[in-house]
Scaffold this motif. Structure first.
Motif, PDB file in Angstrom:
ATOM      1  N   UNK A  19     -11.522   2.927   4.646  1.00  0.00           N
ATOM      2  CA  UNK A  19     -10.467   3.816   5.138  1.00  0.00           C
ATOM      3  C   UNK A  19      -9.997   3.350   6.516  1.00  0.00           C
ATOM      4  N   UNK A  20     -10.927   2.975   7.378  1.00  0.00           N
ATOM      5  CA  UNK A  20     -10.569   2.520   8.720  1.00  0.00           C
ATOM      6  C   UNK A  20      -9.730   1.263   8.712  1.00  0.00           C
ATOM      7  N   UNK A  21     -10.079   0.308   7.878  1.00  0.00           N
ATOM      8  CA  UNK A  21      -9.292  -0.931   7.811  1.00  0.00           C
ATOM      9  C   UNK A  21      -7.897  -0.665   7.231  1.00  0.00           C
ATOM     10  N   UNK A  22      -7.788   0.280   6.295  1.00  0.00           N
ATOM     11  CA  UNK A  22      -6.471   0.684   5.797  1.00  0.00           C
ATOM     12  C   UNK A  22      -5.613   1.170   6.963  1.00  0.00           C
ATOM     13  N   UNK A  23      -6.160   2.078   7.776  1.00  0.00           N
ATOM     14  CA  UNK A  23      -5.391   2.621   8.885  1.00  0.00           C
ATOM     15  C   UNK A  23      -5.101   1.581   9.963  1.00  0.00           C
ATOM     16  N   UNK A 105      10.971   1.086   2.899  1.00  0.00           N
ATOM     17  CA  UNK A 105      10.423  -0.228   3.252  1.00  0.00           C
ATOM     18  C   UNK A 105       8.964  -0.100   3.677  1.00  0.00           C
ATOM     19  N   UNK A 106       8.647   0.923   4.467  1.00  0.00           N
ATOM     20  CA  UNK A 106       7.261   1.108   4.895  1.00  0.00           C
ATOM     21  C   UNK A 106       6.383   1.508   3.723  1.00  0.00           C
ATOM     22  N   UNK A 107       6.892   2.342   2.848  1.00  0.00           N
ATOM     23  CA  UNK A 107       6.155   2.718   1.641  1.00  0.00           C
ATOM     24  C   UNK A 107       5.831   1.470   0.825  1.00  0.00           C
ATOM     25  N   UNK A 108       6.800   0.593   0.641  1.00  0.00           N
ATOM     26  CA  UNK A 108       6.585  -0.637  -0.125  1.00  0.00           C
ATOM     27  C   UNK A 108       5.522  -1.519   0.527  1.00  0.00           C
ATOM     28  N   UNK A 109       5.439  -1.527   1.857  1.00  0.00           N
ATOM     29  CA  UNK A 109       4.417  -2.306   2.556  1.00  0.00           C
ATOM     30  C   UNK A 109       3.024  -1.710   2.353  1.00  0.00           C
ATOM     31  N   UNK A 110       2.930  -0.391   2.292  1.00  0.00           N
ATOM     32  CA  UNK A 110       1.637   0.283   2.231  1.00  0.00           C
ATOM     33  C   UNK A 110       1.056   0.380   0.824  1.00  0.00           C
ATOM     34  N   UNK A 111       1.888   0.379  -0.195  1.00  0.00           N
ATOM     35  CA  UNK A 111       1.382   0.496  -1.565  1.00  0.00           C
ATOM     36  C   UNK A 111       0.377  -0.600  -1.922  1.00  0.00           C
ATOM     37  N   UNK A 112       0.629  -1.871  -1.611  1.00  0.00           N
ATOM     38  CA  UNK A 112      -0.369  -2.902  -1.930  1.00  0.00           C
ATOM     39  C   UNK A 112      -1.687  -2.756  -1.156  1.00  0.00           C
ATOM     40  N   UNK A 113      -1.675  -1.992  -0.065  1.00  0.00           N
ATOM     41  CA  UNK A 113      -2.897  -1.743   0.718  1.00  0.00           C
ATOM     42  C   UNK A 113      -3.749  -0.641   0.102  1.00  0.00           C
ATOM     43  N   UNK A 114      -3.205   0.037  -0.907  1.00  0.00           N
ATOM     44  CA  UNK A 114      -3.942   1.107  -1.573  1.00  0.00           C
ATOM     45  C   UNK A 114      -3.368   2.490  -1.353  1.00  0.00           C
ATOM     46  N   UNK A 133       2.616  10.675   1.476  1.00  0.00           N
ATOM     47  CA  UNK A 133       1.804   9.575   0.961  1.00  0.00           C
ATOM     48  C   UNK A 133       0.339  10.014   0.993  1.00  0.00           C
ATOM     49  N   UNK A 134      -0.527   9.184   0.406  1.00  0.00           N
ATOM     50  CA  UNK A 134      -1.972   9.363   0.499  1.00  0.00           C
ATOM     51  C   UNK A 134      -2.600   8.019   0.846  1.00  0.00           C
ATOM     52  N   UNK A 135      -3.696   8.063   1.628  1.00  0.00           N
ATOM     53  CA  UNK A 135      -4.411   6.830   1.954  1.00  0.00           C
ATOM     54  C   UNK A 135      -5.355   6.457   0.811  1.00  0.00           C
ATOM     55  N   UNK A 136      -6.226   5.491   1.036  1.00  0.00           N
ATOM     56  CA  UNK A 136      -7.089   4.950  -0.017  1.00  0.00           C
ATOM     57  C   UNK A 136      -8.129   5.941  -0.535  1.00  0.00           C
TER      58      UNK A 136
END
Length: 144
Positions: A19-23, A105-114, A133-136
């Motif tokens: 979770x930390x690395x995602x953020x 654009x930001x959503x598209x960047x974050x989707x591959x991160x989980x 949105x939701x995180x991992x």
């Protein structure tokens, strides 16, 4: 006069490092250096008893402007909507289609991160558009 205090935002989670690395990726934050005597966090964690490994993770804004984020392992899973969430300010000052494009654009960047896309809340008379949105681990946040 009241003294201004630093703020740390703490996340309860199952996998603090994940979770930390995602953020870190979302916000451009960095992890602290490993403790003295260790060349990596993996080496530090390997030195701990199994029950203490990956018990926490921290992330900081390298500019010092934003709050420190702290991620701590808890035994229970997430069961309800967050009472507090982060708004990631990617559309500040933008309106209409330009704002929507920045959010997408930001959503598209974050989707591959989980990240998981939620609902787009369109602009109304009082607020500009934002995107849930939701995180991992399913913690809610908004692209704002």
């Amino acid at each position: 006069m009241t003294k201004i205090r630093q703020v740390q935002v703490t996340f309860d989670c199952a996998d603090p490092e994940r979770v930390g690395r995602f953020w870190c990726e979302v916000l451009g934050y960095v992890a602290p250096e490993p403790p003295e005597g260790f060349d990596s966090w993996d080496a530090y964690n390997a030195s701990l008893p199994a029950e203490e490994r990956n018990a926490w993770f921290a992330a900081s804004d390298p500019t010092g402007a934003g709050p420190r984020l702290y991620f701590q392992r808890v035994p229970e899973g997430k069961v309800a909507k967050n009472r507090l969430h982060l708004d990631v300010r990617v559309g500040t000052g933008l309106v209409g289609e330009e704002r929507l494009a920045a959010l997408e654009a930001e959503c598209a960047r974050l989707l591959p991160l989980g990240a998981v896309r939620g609902r787009l809340l369109p602009a109304d008379e009082e607020n500009e558009s934002c995107l849930n949105m939701q995180d991992v681990e399913g913690n809610e946040f908004c692209l704002d």
